[in-house]
Scaffold this active site. Structure first.
Site, PDB file in Angstrom:
ATOM      1  N   THR A 192      -3.659  -4.972   4.828  1.00  0.00           N
ATOM      2  CA  THR A 192      -4.060  -4.466   6.139  1.00  0.00           C
ATOM      3  C   THR A 192      -3.350  -3.142   6.413  1.00  0.00           C
ATOM      4  O   THR A 192      -3.958  -2.162   6.858  1.00  0.00           O
ATOM      5  CB  THR A 192      -3.660  -5.490   7.229  1.00  0.00           C
ATOM      6  OG1 THR A 192      -4.237  -6.750   6.897  1.00  0.00           O
ATOM      7  CG2 THR A 192      -4.122  -5.054   8.607  1.00  0.00           C
ATOM      8  N   LYS A 213      -1.952   5.762  11.993  1.00  0.00           N
ATOM      9  CA  LYS A 213      -0.995   6.862  12.207  1.00  0.00           C
ATOM     10  C   LYS A 213      -1.595   8.207  11.809  1.00  0.00           C
ATOM     11  O   LYS A 213      -1.299   9.242  12.422  1.00  0.00           O
ATOM     12  CB  LYS A 213       0.296   6.611  11.429  1.00  0.00           C
ATOM     13  CG  LYS A 213       1.364   5.968  12.250  1.00  0.00           C
ATOM     14  CD  LYS A 213       1.228   4.483  12.437  1.00  0.00           C
ATOM     15  CE  LYS A 213       0.658   3.957  13.661  1.00  0.00           C
ATOM     16  NZ  LYS A 213       0.521   2.497  13.692  1.00  0.00           N
ATOM     17  N   GLY A 219      -2.037  -4.276  23.951  1.00  0.00           N
ATOM     18  CA  GLY A 219      -0.951  -4.402  22.974  1.00  0.00           C
ATOM     19  C   GLY A 219      -0.841  -3.123  22.152  1.00  0.00           C
ATOM     20  O   GLY A 219      -1.452  -2.103  22.477  1.00  0.00           O
ATOM     21  N   VAL A 220      -0.071  -3.216  21.076  1.00  0.00           N
ATOM     22  CA  VAL A 220       0.196  -2.033  20.248  1.00  0.00           C
ATOM     23  C   VAL A 220      -1.102  -1.398  19.741  1.00  0.00           C
ATOM     24  O   VAL A 220      -1.321  -0.190  19.897  1.00  0.00           O
ATOM     25  CB  VAL A 220       1.055  -2.425  19.021  1.00  0.00           C
ATOM     26  CG1 VAL A 220       1.362  -1.214  18.173  1.00  0.00           C
ATOM     27  CG2 VAL A 220       2.323  -3.103  19.457  1.00  0.00           C
ATOM     28  N   HIS A 241      23.901  18.825  16.738  1.00  0.00           N
ATOM     29  CA  HIS A 241      23.415  19.452  17.976  1.00  0.00           C
ATOM     30  C   HIS A 241      22.540  20.645  17.613  1.00  0.00           C
ATOM     31  O   HIS A 241      22.913  21.410  16.723  1.00  0.00           O
ATOM     32  CB  HIS A 241      24.593  19.928  18.815  1.00  0.00           C
ATOM     33  CG  HIS A 241      24.156  20.668  20.052  1.00  0.00           C
ATOM     34  ND1 HIS A 241      23.623  20.010  21.140  1.00  0.00           N
ATOM     35  CD2 HIS A 241      24.139  21.997  20.343  1.00  0.00           C
ATOM     36  CE1 HIS A 241      23.314  20.906  22.057  1.00  0.00           C
ATOM     37  NE2 HIS A 241      23.607  22.116  21.608  1.00  0.00           N
TER      38      HIS A 241
HETATM   39  C1  LIG Z   1      -4.689  -1.164  13.347  1.00  0.00           C
HETATM   40  C2  LIG Z   1      -3.356  -1.744  12.926  1.00  0.00           C
HETATM   41  C3  LIG Z   1      -2.224  -0.962  13.010  1.00  0.00           C
HETATM   42  C4  LIG Z   1      -0.997  -1.475  12.614  1.00  0.00           C
HETATM   43  N1  LIG Z   1       0.096  -0.663  12.699  1.00  0.00           N
HETATM   44  C5  LIG Z   1       1.296  -1.134  12.308  1.00  0.00           C
HETATM   45  C6  LIG Z   1       2.439  -0.295  12.322  1.00  0.00           C
HETATM   46  O1  LIG Z   1       2.363   0.883  12.702  1.00  0.00           O
HETATM   47  N2  LIG Z   1       3.616  -0.802  11.906  1.00  0.00           N
HETATM   48  C7  LIG Z   1       3.730  -2.104  11.486  1.00  0.00           C
HETATM   49  O2  LIG Z   1       4.829  -2.519  11.124  1.00  0.00           O
HETATM   50  N3  LIG Z   1       2.666  -2.926  11.449  1.00  0.00           N
HETATM   51  C8  LIG Z   1       1.454  -2.467  11.841  1.00  0.00           C
HETATM   52  N4  LIG Z   1       0.365  -3.285  11.765  1.00  0.00           N
HETATM   53  C9  LIG Z   1       0.556  -4.663  11.284  1.00  0.00           C
HETATM   54  C10 LIG Z   1       0.688  -4.680   9.749  1.00  0.00           C
HETATM   55  O3  LIG Z   1      -0.469  -4.113   9.188  1.00  0.00           O
HETATM   56  C11 LIG Z   1       0.898  -6.083   9.248  1.00  0.00           C
HETATM   57  O4  LIG Z   1       1.989  -6.678   9.914  1.00  0.00           O
HETATM   58  C12 LIG Z   1       1.176  -6.092   7.751  1.00  0.00           C
HETATM   59  O5  LIG Z   1       0.117  -5.523   7.041  1.00  0.00           O
HETATM   60  C13 LIG Z   1       1.420  -7.521   7.261  1.00  0.00           C
HETATM   61  O6  LIG Z   1       1.655  -7.483   5.898  1.00  0.00           O
HETATM   62  P1  LIG Z   1       1.303  -8.731   4.971  1.00  0.00           P
HETATM   63  O7  LIG Z   1       1.680  -8.328   3.593  1.00  0.00           O
HETATM   64  O8  LIG Z   1       1.883  -9.970   5.536  1.00  0.00           O
HETATM   65  O9  LIG Z   1      -0.281  -8.927   5.102  1.00  0.00           O
HETATM   66  P2  LIG Z   1      -1.521  -7.949   4.876  1.00  0.00           P
HETATM   67  O10 LIG Z   1      -1.146  -6.540   4.951  1.00  0.00           O
HETATM   68  O11 LIG Z   1      -2.576  -8.449   5.789  1.00  0.00           O
HETATM   69  O12 LIG Z   1      -1.934  -8.222   3.374  1.00  0.00           O
HETATM   70  C14 LIG Z   1      -2.452  -9.451   2.967  1.00  0.00           C
HETATM   71  C15 LIG Z   1      -3.319  -9.221   1.748  1.00  0.00           C
HETATM   72  O13 LIG Z   1      -3.668 -10.497   1.209  1.00  0.00           O
HETATM   73  C16 LIG Z   1      -5.030 -10.453   0.782  1.00  0.00           C
HETATM   74  N5  LIG Z   1      -5.493 -11.834   0.738  1.00  0.00           N
HETATM   75  C17 LIG Z   1      -5.659 -12.698   1.763  1.00  0.00           C
HETATM   76  N6  LIG Z   1      -6.015 -13.909   1.300  1.00  0.00           N
HETATM   77  C18 LIG Z   1      -6.082 -13.803  -0.049  1.00  0.00           C
HETATM   78  C19 LIG Z   1      -6.364 -14.714  -1.105  1.00  0.00           C
HETATM   79  N7  LIG Z   1      -6.602 -16.015  -0.869  1.00  0.00           N
HETATM   80  N8  LIG Z   1      -6.346 -14.241  -2.363  1.00  0.00           N
HETATM   81  C20 LIG Z   1      -6.069 -12.941  -2.637  1.00  0.00           C
HETATM   82  N9  LIG Z   1      -5.786 -12.053  -1.680  1.00  0.00           N
HETATM   83  C21 LIG Z   1      -5.770 -12.483  -0.417  1.00  0.00           C
HETATM   84  C22 LIG Z   1      -5.694  -9.580   1.835  1.00  0.00           C
HETATM   85  O14 LIG Z   1      -6.902  -9.035   1.355  1.00  0.00           O
HETATM   86  C23 LIG Z   1      -4.616  -8.509   2.068  1.00  0.00           C
HETATM   87  O15 LIG Z   1      -4.784  -7.428   1.196  1.00  0.00           O
HETATM   88  C24 LIG Z   1      -0.892  -2.807  12.128  1.00  0.00           C
HETATM   89  C25 LIG Z   1      -2.033  -3.598  12.025  1.00  0.00           C
HETATM   90  C26 LIG Z   1      -3.253  -3.080  12.412  1.00  0.00           C
HETATM   91  C27 LIG Z   1      -4.482  -3.941  12.282  1.00  0.00           C
END
Ligand SMILES: Cc1cc2nc3c(=O)[nH]c(=O)nc-3n(C[C@H](O)[C@H](O)[C@H](O)COP(=O)(O)OP(=O)(O)OC[C@H]3O[C@@H](n4cnc5c(N)ncnc54)[C@H](O)[C@@H]3O)c2cc1C
Length: 478
Positions: A41, A51, A196-197, A457
């Site tokens: 994501t 961003k 929210g954010v 500074h």
């Molecule tokens: C618009 C937006 C803006 C954001 N901005 C920020 C920010 O500025 N700063 C910040 O810290 N956070 C931000 N976030 C939140 C951040 O994106 C998430 O907290 C972060 O991506 C979580 O990471 P993760 O690795 O847990 O999951 P994810 O990034 O969601 O990755 C999970 C991956 O697992 C894959 N997947 C799922 N199920 C399966 C499966 N069964 N088999 C194989 N693959 C699978 C998915 O396709 C995905 O690629 C934002 C979110 C959004 C939507």
């Protein structure tokens, strides 16, 4: 069957960073990702593209003199927006970063597999057998892992009455953040459901580019989990930028109508309707466990759909771990990364730990809003005595030179030990400034430690030092 020390399911910031750290520790690693590109994501439809658009739209707003460019003695003639080019720049950044992850996988000898990873419940020489399911629904291959890390992230949440209308080529009238990162024209009137954010960031993007933006929020005030003065200051600044807000309202419906949309909401006893041309539904995200086969190994999710873990991110099943958005806690990319590092270091026999008091939380609006640790309300409730130091950016020389005097730094320190317990910053580059306070909390620093550290500074960072000095009753420049 190929077997690995670790199989990571999901290549978001949690999964891909865990895979790399595990490889550094000498573990053999495979990472399964269902999407065509790596990075999850965050890199594809979250942190990075948002961003990129925030930066571009901020430049546009500056050039349009909505941000006081004239005060610098700079006047710009005819202003034109090439939205296609702006979106193209964002896509290019995403591509560079997601292919960068693929390169890092190759560099670290991580086996990258495309498909949906699924638990089978079967064991092969004491290892968990995971199936990789292709786009056609067929099992492409099975692999075995001593450890399996669930890093499957999250998906968009919704509310009853909202009918998403998600189509190709920007057709969506009622969409999620993913669609709002790619709308092909600036909406005339955008309704954002949720302050929210994500709602604030993407509402800002389209507002700066010319949309009328109306934000509908269920809670009675802005940013209720942050310090009240931060929420109040943010609301004043966002309103000044033209964003409209309705608090304490309950959205009951959002539906595409012709080439626009209609949103209905309950404001007290009165049902109200807004007609607009786009709706962004930004009411949060929920854990993603679809198709993962958790039932096959006896893992149950909680009421919110989260996978439960212990402090080192072990699930209830031996050898199965979970991190990131799929477990309880804040959904943040940097937190997912640190949880993953903690999990794999524990797997490798090292001590793993995540300090939840030192996690910065940043909203990348203008100005930025950053916080960490405890708020004064939380400390009041816990009966902890504290001192507050506050320094307005108006009194900072660099802020004056930048023309970025809105906002303040607020530091909360323990009344007796002086240890920093929490911090909030609203102001330009707050997301960068909070890093110093995250390090301070991680090292159990005191306000005295920050107040005595030499800050260059003139910098915005001097405001952090001054806020620390204010907590000690020794502020200099205010
Ligand atoms: C618009 C937006 C803006 C954001 N901005 C920020 C920010 O500025 N700063 C910040 O810290 N956070 C931000 N976030 C939140 C951040 O994106 C998430 O907290 C972060 O991506 C979580 O990471 P993760 O690795 O847990 O999951 P994810 O990034 O969601 O990755 C999970 C991956 O697992 C894959 N997947 C799922 N199920 C399966 C499966 N069964 N088999 C194989 N693959 C699978 C998915 O396709 C995905 O690629 C934002 C979110 C959004 C939507």
């Amino acid at each position: 069957m190929d077997s690995y020390d670790l199989i990571v399911i999901g290549a978001g910031p949690g999964g891909y960073v865990s895979a790399i750290r595990a490889a550094q520790l000498g573990l053999s690693v495979a990472c399964i990702e269902k999407d065509a590109t790596l990075g999850g994501t965050c890199l594809n439809v979250g942190c990075i593209p948002s961003k990129a658009l925030l930066e571009s739209s901020e430049k546009y707003a500056q050039a349009a003199d909505k941000k006081g460019m004239g005060a610098h003695g700079i006047a710009i003639g005819k202003l034109e927006l090439d939205l296609g080019k702006m979106l193209g720049r964002k896509d290019k950044i995403v591509k560079q970063l997601t292919s960068g992850v693929a390169m890092l996988f190759r560099k670290n000898n991580i086996t990258s597999l495309r498909g949906v990873g699924r638990f089978t419940g079967k064991r092969e020489a004491d290892k968990h057998v995971i199936e990789v399911v292709g786009g056609d629904g067929a099992v492409a291959q099975s692999i075995a892992g001593t450890n399996v890390l669930i890093a499957t992230g999250s998906k968009v949440a919704s509310i009853p009455g909202v009918e998403f209308d998600i189509g190709e080529g920007g057709a969506s009238r009622v969409g999620t953040s993913t669609e709002a990162l790619a709308w092909p024209e600036v909406p005339k009137h955008l309704v954002v459901i949720g302050a929210g954010v994500i709602g604030l960031e993407l509402g800002s993007v389209w507002g700066r580019l010319g949309a009328k933006v109306t934000v509908l929020e269920y809670m009675p005030r802005l940013l209720p989990t942050m310090e009240t003065d931060v929420g109040d200051a943010a609301l004043k600044l966002f309103k000044r930028q033209g964003l409209g807000f309705h608090f304490g309202v309950r959205v009951t419906g959002a539906v595409a109508v012709g080439d626009g949309a209609k949103v209905t909401y309950q404001d007290g006893d009165v049902e109200k309707v807004i007609e607009c041309d786009r709706v962004l539904v930004a009411v949060g995200r929920k854990p993603m466990t679809d198709g993962l086969g958790l039932a096959a190994i006896g893992i149950e999710v909680d009421r919110r759909g989260c996978v439960g873990v212990d402090e080192q991110f072990r699930t209830s099943v031996e050898g199965v771990w979970a991190i990131g958005d799929v477990i309880p806690g804040p959904m943040l990319a940097h937190l997912a990364e640190h949880e993953g590092i903690c999990a794999v270091e524990t797997m490798a026999g090292q001590p793993g730990h995540v300090n939840y008091e030192a996690i910065p939380n940043v909203i990348y609006t203008h100005p930025e809003i950053a916080s960490l640790g405890k708020t004064t309300a939380e400390l009041d409730e816990a009966g902890v005595a504290y001192r507050v130091g506050k320094f307005p950016l108006m009194a900072n020389g660099r802020a004056k030179a930048l023309g970025e005097t809105d906002g303040f730094v607020k530091i909360v320190a323990h009344a007796e030990t002086d240890r920093i317990l929490g911090a909030s910053i609203i102001g330009a580059r707050a997301g960068d400034l909070i890093a110093e306070l995250a390090v301070a909390v991680e090292f159990s620093a005191s306000a005295e430690d920050i107040g005595r550290s030499i800050h260059a500074h003139p910098t915005m960072a001097e405001s952090v030092k001054e806020a620390a000095l204010d907590a000690l009753g020794r502020v200099i420049n205010f």
